[in-house]
Design a protein around this motif. Structure first.
Motif, mmCIF file in Angstrom:
data_model
loop_
_atom_site.group_PDB
_atom_site.id
_atom_site.type_symbol
_atom_site.label_atom_id
_atom_site.label_comp_id
_atom_site.label_asym_id
_atom_site.label_seq_id
_atom_site.Cartn_x
_atom_site.Cartn_y
_atom_site.Cartn_z
ATOM 1 N N GLY A 90 -8.110 39.182 7.034
ATOM 2 C CA GLY A 90 -9.207 39.978 7.549
ATOM 3 C C GLY A 90 -8.710 41.206 8.293
ATOM 4 N N PRO A 91 -9.636 42.078 8.742
ATOM 5 C CA PRO A 91 -9.250 43.302 9.441
ATOM 6 C C PRO A 91 -8.778 43.019 10.870
ATOM 7 C CG PRO A 91 -11.630 43.090 9.410
ATOM 8 C CD PRO A 91 -11.095 41.965 8.582
ATOM 9 N N PHE A 92 -8.264 44.050 11.522
ATOM 10 C CA PHE A 92 -7.662 43.867 12.854
ATOM 11 C C PHE A 92 -8.696 43.504 13.918
ATOM 12 C CE2 PHE A 92 -8.791 48.353 12.693
ATOM 13 C CZ PHE A 92 -9.357 48.587 13.934
ATOM 14 N N TRP A 93 -9.986 43.793 13.707
ATOM 15 C CA TRP A 93 -10.989 43.481 14.727
ATOM 16 C C TRP A 93 -11.605 42.102 14.563
ATOM 17 C CZ3 TRP A 93 -11.735 47.173 10.914
ATOM 18 C CH2 TRP A 93 -12.730 46.926 9.970
ATOM 19 N N LEU A 127 -17.383 46.949 12.408
ATOM 20 C CA LEU A 127 -16.406 47.507 13.339
ATOM 21 C C LEU A 127 -17.102 47.831 14.664
ATOM 22 C CD1 LEU A 127 -13.563 48.686 13.940
ATOM 23 C CD2 LEU A 127 -14.416 50.857 12.991
ATOM 24 N N THR A 128 -16.531 47.356 15.772
ATOM 25 C CA THR A 128 -17.097 47.637 17.089
ATOM 26 C C THR A 128 -16.017 48.183 18.010
ATOM 27 O OG1 THR A 128 -16.676 45.359 17.837
ATOM 28 C CG2 THR A 128 -18.849 45.825 16.869
ATOM 29 N N ARG A 129 -16.507 48.832 19.067
ATOM 30 C CA ARG A 129 -15.615 49.341 20.106
ATOM 31 C C ARG A 129 -16.312 49.136 21.445
ATOM 32 N NH1 ARG A 129 -13.016 55.447 20.419
ATOM 33 N NH2 ARG A 129 -11.520 55.023 22.117
ATOM 34 N N GLY A 130 -15.709 48.280 22.259
ATOM 35 C CA GLY A 130 -16.354 47.942 23.524
ATOM 36 C C GLY A 130 -17.667 47.223 23.321
ATOM 37 N N GLY A 131 -17.783 46.438 22.240
ATOM 38 C CA GLY A 131 -19.003 45.705 21.959
ATOM 39 C C GLY A 131 -20.098 46.528 21.321
ATOM 40 N N VAL A 132 -19.821 47.787 21.002
ATOM 41 C CA VAL A 132 -20.809 48.689 20.411
ATOM 42 C C VAL A 132 -20.344 49.077 19.009
ATOM 43 C CG1 VAL A 132 -21.982 50.903 20.642
ATOM 44 C CG2 VAL A 132 -21.438 49.565 22.676
ATOM 45 N N PRO A 133 -21.261 49.105 18.027
ATOM 46 C CA PRO A 133 -20.851 49.511 16.670
ATOM 47 C C PRO A 133 -20.147 50.860 16.674
ATOM 48 C CG PRO A 133 -23.080 48.630 16.641
ATOM 49 C CD PRO A 133 -22.698 48.732 18.084
#
Length: 383
Positions: A90-93, A127-133
């Motif tokens: 799977g991807p890194f996230w 994909l998310t960043r800080g819990g945000v898409p």
């Protein structure tokens, strides 16, 4: 010298510049990570395309399939040689790479060769960043993946949109932004412009091989005309139509003619050859008879079949030949020796139309006076 105020201003400016540089470096590094992820997914998508191409005939053999039961895993792609090195699941996230495929459209059939294999490959989590898409990051991944990739935006998140709006697909993750998906699209499913080595597809147009050779051909079947400067064969050359050669046709064993001709019927061109249509094996050639092209036996209008000795004039039975292709049996009697009155005439009387009885008589053809002598009767079939 700088005043204390000036020094404070310089330090604050330096701190701000350092902060901006750190943020720019972090953004650059994240962009590099997104690009690497997109390129990695592109490698997997390419391997999946190879997997489908190699199994295209098997996948489409049963006609349309809504969901293919056992699509390959990443381990399958590696162990079967489509991926050159193992990949993370799977991807890194987080999450896993999901592969799904189908055969369609619903009206396609294997015999018609109009079935297509459609597949998608996507991370199981957006994909998310800080819990945000992270839609920007998803865009970077898709850009690095290529035209087969798309992503979902914050607006209309239930739809995956291909790069530059080239295509759309339903978001397999539902109404989730920053979902990433790769697909083979409508033209790269194994049903391509190339000639498939597994024979799954039929050609749709005439082919020109540009004067190159074809080697190790097992069978060559033709519905139309095969034209060649030379035809060399160690086995059979069979054709339902014409076989035309610029110079010679050489066979290691035999040349068989199709049973298509009949004596005294029209033929296509002088020197054409055929077998009699009654299957008797009689060989015919197309001959110009007083300006009319007709099939005739290769041996001529009379085919001589047998010789019967006439040892005496008392009546000798002569069997009739079996004439193929509607031939008419005939007989010719040639004398060898006779004994009669010198003033009388000699005649060879033939009774019947085949078989015949031959007499050597003294007098007119109807005379019944038999005289000693010998002769030879030669039989033939006339056409």
């Amino acid at each position: 010298m700088f005043s204390i105020v000036e020094m404070v201003v310089v330090l604050v400016a330096a701190a701000l510049m350092t902060t901006v540089a750190i943020k720019e470096d972090a953004a650059k590094r994240r962009s590099q990570v997104m690009t690497a992820e997109g390129q990695n997914e592109a490698v997997i998508n390419s391997a999946l395309s190879d997997w489908v191409t190699n199994r295209y005939a098997t996948l489409t053999a049963g006609g349309p399939v809504a969901v293919v039961a056992n699509p390959p895993t990443l381990d399958d792609l590696f162990t079967q040689g489509n991926l050159k090195q193992p990949h993370a699941p799977g991807p890194f996230w987080g999450g896993a790479y999901v592969i799904s495929m189908s055969v369609g459209p619903a009206t396609c059939t294997a015999s018609a060769g109009d079935c297509h294999v459609t597949y998608v490959m996507y991370p199981s989590k957006p994909l998310t960043r800080g819990g945000v898409p992270d839609v920007v990051g998803a865009s970077q991944i898709a850009q690095a993946g290529g035209n087969s990739f798309g992503y979902s935006k914050a607006q209309n998140a239930g739809t995956i949109t291909g790069l530059n709006g080239a295509w759309t697909a339903t978001n397999p993750l539902g109404n989730a932004a920053a979902a990433i998906l790769a697909t083979n699209g409508p033209t790269s499913d194994g049903n391509s412009v190339y000639i498939r080595r597994d024979g799954a597809l039929t050609w749709t147009g005439d082919q020109n091989v540009n004067h190159v050779s074809l080697h190790n051909v097992h069978d060559l079947d033709a519905e139309g005309t095969i034209s060649a400067a030379n035809v060399g064969a160690t086995g059979a050359v069979a054709a339902s139509g014409a076989v035309a050669a610029g110079t010679s046709v050489t066979a290691g064993t035999t040349i068989g003619m199709g049973s298509v001709g009949w004596p005294r019927t029209a033929c296509p061109a002088v020197n054409a050859m055929a077998g009699a249509s009654d299957g008797s094996g009689l060989m015919l050639s197309c001959q110009n008879l007083s300006g009319v092209l007709q099939w005739m036996p290769i041996g001529g209008q009379k085919l001589w079949y047998g010789y019967t000795a006439i040892p005496n004039g008392n009546g000798t039975f002569v069997p009739s030949p079996v004439c193929p292709a509607g031939g008419t049996p005939g007989i010719v009697v040639s004398g060898q020796s006779t004994y009669t009155d010198p003033t009388a005439s000699i005649h060879y009387r033939v009774d019947g139309t085949g078989p015949w009885t031959v007499y050597i008589v003294d007098g007119s053809p109807g005379d019944s006076t038999v005289i000693p002598g010998s002769a030879v009767a030669t039989t033939y079939c006339a056409y």
